[in-house]
Design an enzyme around this catalytic site. Sequence first.
Site, PDB file in Angstrom:
ATOM      1  N   ILE A 161       0.843  -1.205   0.000  1.00  0.00           N
ATOM      2  CA  ILE A 161       0.000   0.000   0.000  1.00  0.00           C
ATOM      3  C   ILE A 161       0.876   1.251   0.000  1.00  0.00           C
ATOM      4  O   ILE A 161       0.627   2.195  -0.762  1.00  0.00           O
ATOM      5  CB  ILE A 161      -0.964  -0.015   1.215  1.00  0.00           C
ATOM      6  CG1 ILE A 161      -1.931  -1.195   1.097  1.00  0.00           C
ATOM      7  CG2 ILE A 161      -1.725   1.301   1.325  1.00  0.00           C
ATOM      8  CD1 ILE A 161      -2.747  -1.484   2.349  1.00  0.00           C
ATOM      9  N   THR A 196      -4.797   4.905   7.716  1.00  0.00           N
ATOM     10  CA  THR A 196      -5.676   3.887   7.125  1.00  0.00           C
ATOM     11  C   THR A 196      -5.106   2.499   7.435  1.00  0.00           C
ATOM     12  O   THR A 196      -5.487   1.518   6.803  1.00  0.00           O
ATOM     13  CB  THR A 196      -5.826   4.057   5.590  1.00  0.00           C
ATOM     14  OG1 THR A 196      -4.544   3.905   4.984  1.00  0.00           O
ATOM     15  CG2 THR A 196      -6.409   5.399   5.211  1.00  0.00           C
ATOM     16  N   ARG A 242      -4.014   0.631  11.029  1.00  0.00           N
ATOM     17  CA  ARG A 242      -4.784   0.062  12.135  1.00  0.00           C
ATOM     18  C   ARG A 242      -4.889   1.117  13.223  1.00  0.00           C
ATOM     19  O   ARG A 242      -3.940   1.874  13.455  1.00  0.00           O
ATOM     20  CB  ARG A 242      -4.104  -1.192  12.703  1.00  0.00           C
ATOM     21  CG  ARG A 242      -4.271  -2.453  11.851  1.00  0.00           C
ATOM     22  CD  ARG A 242      -5.693  -2.996  11.869  1.00  0.00           C
ATOM     23  NE  ARG A 242      -5.847  -4.206  11.064  1.00  0.00           N
ATOM     24  CZ  ARG A 242      -6.203  -4.228   9.780  1.00  0.00           C
ATOM     25  NH1 ARG A 242      -6.441  -3.089   9.141  1.00  0.00           N
ATOM     26  NH2 ARG A 242      -6.345  -5.365   9.140  1.00  0.00           N
ATOM     27  N   ASP A 289      -9.292   6.158   8.841  1.00  0.00           N
ATOM     28  CA  ASP A 289     -10.205   5.114   8.384  1.00  0.00           C
ATOM     29  C   ASP A 289     -10.294   4.011   9.434  1.00  0.00           C
ATOM     30  O   ASP A 289     -11.071   3.076   9.300  1.00  0.00           O
ATOM     31  CB  ASP A 289      -9.716   4.528   7.046  1.00  0.00           C
ATOM     32  CG  ASP A 289     -10.716   3.549   6.453  1.00  0.00           C
ATOM     33  OD1 ASP A 289     -11.894   3.929   6.325  1.00  0.00           O
ATOM     34  OD2 ASP A 289     -10.332   2.399   6.146  1.00  0.00           O
ATOM     35  N   GLU A 311     -12.401   0.785  17.449  1.00  0.00           N
ATOM     36  CA  GLU A 311     -13.411   0.730  16.393  1.00  0.00           C
ATOM     37  C   GLU A 311     -14.339  -0.469  16.502  1.00  0.00           C
ATOM     38  O   GLU A 311     -15.449  -0.451  15.982  1.00  0.00           O
ATOM     39  CB  GLU A 311     -12.746   0.743  15.005  1.00  0.00           C
ATOM     40  CG  GLU A 311     -12.005  -0.527  14.640  1.00  0.00           C
ATOM     41  CD  GLU A 311     -11.433  -0.480  13.223  1.00  0.00           C
ATOM     42  OE1 GLU A 311     -10.806   0.529  12.875  1.00  0.00           O
ATOM     43  OE2 GLU A 311     -11.632  -1.463  12.483  1.00  0.00           O
ATOM     44  N   HIS A 357     -13.575   2.349   8.371  1.00  0.00           N
ATOM     45  CA  HIS A 357     -12.812   1.202   7.864  1.00  0.00           C
ATOM     46  C   HIS A 357     -13.338   0.743   6.496  1.00  0.00           C
ATOM     47  O   HIS A 357     -13.709  -0.406   6.302  1.00  0.00           O
ATOM     48  CB  HIS A 357     -12.839   0.030   8.863  1.00  0.00           C
ATOM     49  CG  HIS A 357     -11.609  -0.827   8.774  1.00  0.00           C
ATOM     50  ND1 HIS A 357     -10.941  -1.301   9.865  1.00  0.00           N
ATOM     51  CD2 HIS A 357     -10.916  -1.286   7.696  1.00  0.00           C
ATOM     52  CE1 HIS A 357      -9.907  -2.021   9.475  1.00  0.00           C
ATOM     53  NE2 HIS A 357      -9.870  -2.028   8.150  1.00  0.00           N
ATOM     54  N   GLN A 358     -13.374   1.692   5.578  1.00  0.00           N
ATOM     55  CA  GLN A 358     -13.903   1.396   4.242  1.00  0.00           C
ATOM     56  C   GLN A 358     -12.847   1.507   3.148  1.00  0.00           C
ATOM     57  O   GLN A 358     -13.171   1.391   1.969  1.00  0.00           O
ATOM     58  CB  GLN A 358     -15.068   2.340   3.911  1.00  0.00           C
ATOM     59  CG  GLN A 358     -14.631   3.794   3.673  1.00  0.00           C
ATOM     60  CD  GLN A 358     -15.754   4.668   3.141  1.00  0.00           C
ATOM     61  OE1 GLN A 358     -16.611   5.100   3.898  1.00  0.00           O
ATOM     62  NE2 GLN A 358     -15.764   4.935   1.850  1.00  0.00           N
ATOM     63  N   ALA A 359     -11.574   1.715   3.545  1.00  0.00           N
ATOM     64  CA  ALA A 359     -10.538   1.943   2.523  1.00  0.00           C
ATOM     65  C   ALA A 359     -10.446   0.767   1.544  1.00  0.00           C
ATOM     66  O   ALA A 359     -10.127   0.940   0.377  1.00  0.00           O
ATOM     67  CB  ALA A 359      -9.188   2.196   3.181  1.00  0.00           C
ATOM     68  N   PHE A 360     -10.765  -0.427   2.032  1.00  0.00           N
ATOM     69  CA  PHE A 360     -10.636  -1.626   1.171  1.00  0.00           C
ATOM     70  C   PHE A 360     -11.835  -1.797   0.235  1.00  0.00           C
ATOM     71  O   PHE A 360     -11.803  -2.651  -0.659  1.00  0.00           O
ATOM     72  CB  PHE A 360     -10.528  -2.887   2.053  1.00  0.00           C
ATOM     73  CG  PHE A 360     -11.836  -3.239   2.711  1.00  0.00           C
ATOM     74  CD1 PHE A 360     -12.295  -2.557   3.820  1.00  0.00           C
ATOM     75  CD2 PHE A 360     -12.643  -4.242   2.182  1.00  0.00           C
ATOM     76  CE1 PHE A 360     -13.509  -2.851   4.403  1.00  0.00           C
ATOM     77  CE2 PHE A 360     -13.872  -4.554   2.755  1.00  0.00           C
ATOM     78  CZ  PHE A 360     -14.298  -3.848   3.873  1.00  0.00           C
TER      79      PHE A 360
HETATM   80  P1  NAI Z   1       2.713  -4.994   3.601  1.00  0.00           P
HETATM   81  O1  NAI Z   1       3.057  -6.152   4.463  1.00  0.00           O
HETATM   82  O2  NAI Z   1       2.865  -5.108   2.127  1.00  0.00           O
HETATM   83  O3  NAI Z   1       3.543  -3.712   4.071  1.00  0.00           O
HETATM   84  C1  NAI Z   1       3.711  -3.350   5.411  1.00  0.00           C
HETATM   85  C2  NAI Z   1       5.091  -2.713   5.522  1.00  0.00           C
HETATM   86  O4  NAI Z   1       5.240  -2.186   6.848  1.00  0.00           O
HETATM   87  C3  NAI Z   1       6.232  -3.728   5.304  1.00  0.00           C
HETATM   88  O5  NAI Z   1       7.103  -3.259   4.297  1.00  0.00           O
HETATM   89  C4  NAI Z   1       6.912  -3.779   6.665  1.00  0.00           C
HETATM   90  O6  NAI Z   1       8.326  -4.000   6.571  1.00  0.00           O
HETATM   91  C5  NAI Z   1       6.588  -2.401   7.205  1.00  0.00           C
HETATM   92  N1  NAI Z   1       6.808  -2.266   8.636  1.00  0.00           N
HETATM   93  C6  NAI Z   1       6.755  -3.214   9.602  1.00  0.00           C
HETATM   94  N2  NAI Z   1       7.072  -2.675  10.797  1.00  0.00           N
HETATM   95  C7  NAI Z   1       7.331  -1.353  10.572  1.00  0.00           C
HETATM   96  C8  NAI Z   1       7.738  -0.278  11.397  1.00  0.00           C
HETATM   97  N3  NAI Z   1       7.942  -0.445  12.724  1.00  0.00           N
HETATM   98  N4  NAI Z   1       7.920   0.946  10.838  1.00  0.00           N
HETATM   99  C9  NAI Z   1       7.736   1.122   9.510  1.00  0.00           C
HETATM  100  N5  NAI Z   1       7.369   0.130   8.663  1.00  0.00           N
HETATM  101  C10 NAI Z   1       7.170  -1.092   9.194  1.00  0.00           C
HETATM  102  O7  NAI Z   1       1.210  -4.615   3.986  1.00  0.00           O
HETATM  103  P2  NAI Z   1       0.168  -3.740   3.150  1.00  0.00           P
HETATM  104  O8  NAI Z   1      -0.623  -4.630   2.275  1.00  0.00           O
HETATM  105  O9  NAI Z   1       0.862  -2.575   2.570  1.00  0.00           O
HETATM  106  O10 NAI Z   1      -0.810  -3.259   4.326  1.00  0.00           O
HETATM  107  C11 NAI Z   1      -0.342  -2.424   5.381  1.00  0.00           C
HETATM  108  C12 NAI Z   1      -1.362  -2.397   6.505  1.00  0.00           C
HETATM  109  O11 NAI Z   1      -2.528  -1.718   6.052  1.00  0.00           O
HETATM  110  C13 NAI Z   1      -1.875  -3.788   6.943  1.00  0.00           C
HETATM  111  O12 NAI Z   1      -1.020  -4.363   7.930  1.00  0.00           O
HETATM  112  C14 NAI Z   1      -3.227  -3.478   7.508  1.00  0.00           C
HETATM  113  O13 NAI Z   1      -3.118  -3.272   8.900  1.00  0.00           O
HETATM  114  C15 NAI Z   1      -3.640  -2.169   6.821  1.00  0.00           C
HETATM  115  N6  NAI Z   1      -4.785  -2.328   5.922  1.00  0.00           N
HETATM  116  C16 NAI Z   1      -5.880  -1.522   6.092  1.00  0.00           C
HETATM  117  C17 NAI Z   1      -6.981  -1.632   5.249  1.00  0.00           C
HETATM  118  C18 NAI Z   1      -8.194  -0.753   5.390  1.00  0.00           C
HETATM  119  O14 NAI Z   1      -9.254  -1.052   4.798  1.00  0.00           O
HETATM  120  N7  NAI Z   1      -8.129   0.348   6.123  1.00  0.00           N
HETATM  121  C19 NAI Z   1      -7.016  -2.650   4.198  1.00  0.00           C
HETATM  122  C20 NAI Z   1      -5.782  -3.392   4.042  1.00  0.00           C
HETATM  123  C21 NAI Z   1      -4.718  -3.239   4.897  1.00  0.00           C
END
Ligand code: NAI
Length: 356
Positions: free
Chosen positions: A177, A254, A256, A280, A285, A317-320
């Site tokens: 993301i 967006t 957690r 988001d 929540e 929580h609608q970003a997805f």
């Molecule tokens: P991803 O796993 O591709 O990327 C997460 C990145 O965060 C990784 O590169 C990781 O190394 C990094 N990371 C880990 N610890 C860290 C720290 N202390 N400081 C900085 N970076 C750190 O995951 P993706 O797909 O990009 O999703 C990210 C987050 O977005 C998910 O874990 C989820 O919680 C949230 N999310 C929210 C949605 C929504 O509808 N609001 C939908 C999908 C995901």
Amino acid sequence: MPSSYTADRVVGPVLQKDKYMRVAVFSSKAYDQEFLAAANLTVKNRHELMFLDARLGPETAQLGQKWDAVCVFVNDVLDRSVLEILSAGGTRLVALRCAGFNNVDLAAARDVGIVVARVPAYSPEAVAEHTAALILSLNRKIHRAYARVREGNFSLDGLIGFDMKGRTIGIVGTGRIGVCVARIMRGFGCQVTGVDPRHDPMFVEAGGRYVELPELLATSDIITLHCPLTSETHHLIDTRAIDLMKEGVMIINTGRGALVETKALIKGLKSGKVGHVGLDVYEEESDLFFENLSSQIIQDDIFARLLTFPNVLITGHQAFLTREALRAIAETTIANISQFEQSGCPVHPVTLDKPG
Ligand code: NAI
């Protein structure tokens, strides 16, 4: 046991009886049912899906007993007590319909012999585009303009924004993301910096530059969070972090809810240090989001305070929530379940040492 829950629909298997899984789908909404049922029709051995609107937790775990798998979402609770109940009832798989897995006690799942699967990437664009929507809406006060114009108020007072071009966007978490957000923001002519323990060449290719967290906090006009929620990232944005930020900074979450300490955010908003907030997700929540509470009194005073600020924009929580993302979530979830049924290992397992 909750007094009200519904098991809305069961899509029965039609082919080889011993080659399908019986799946209790918790926290399911009409859109989950639509997309999961459609994805289930595309596989040879259709699974039996029971759609429940109940959220999974200690009080509802019995509903998942005797089902081979439970399919869950972000606010279902899979702590040790829930996993023990499920395991005792014969459940063997937890299929998350999301990327984050902070709501699952992975050590407990391993101890009771339950395999966990997730959907690591369904549409990073969906979340990144929603992030951009929050940034632009807050900057140009679209939420306020919308309400004013509907009231016949065409005054522009208080609606001054800023050019995005040349602004610095700090991205915390440059995974799937985060990289999409970097690309979008580069398109606006922004400078993009990032913090991540794992440096991804795609982020640099997208025009991002890696820095350390204190530099990102001190130099960003907009800070956006895209890292997972872990013990390390819990309350990453607290009073100390906010103190390091620029005056009038925009904070977007967006990721957690608990990445941000909400009380610190409110303090920053009241002092003017924080100029805009787009959320988001929210720490508490699970008591609010995904339900229509419009006829009820909100009991969460911290959330209610957040809603009073004109420079705070919250979505539930609608970003997805795009059709493409829902389709991809459903297809990967069904694929996880099918492969687990065939081999004992889902396509995207989550384990303590190898998270998905
Ligand atoms: P991803 O796993 O591709 O990327 C997460 C990145 O965060 C990784 O590169 C990781 O190394 C990094 N990371 C880990 N610890 C860290 C720290 N202390 N400081 C900085 N970076 C750190 O995951 P993706 O797909 O990009 O999703 C990210 C987050 O977005 C998910 O874990 C989820 O919680 C949230 N999310 C929210 C949605 C929504 O509808 N609001 C939908 C999908 C995901």
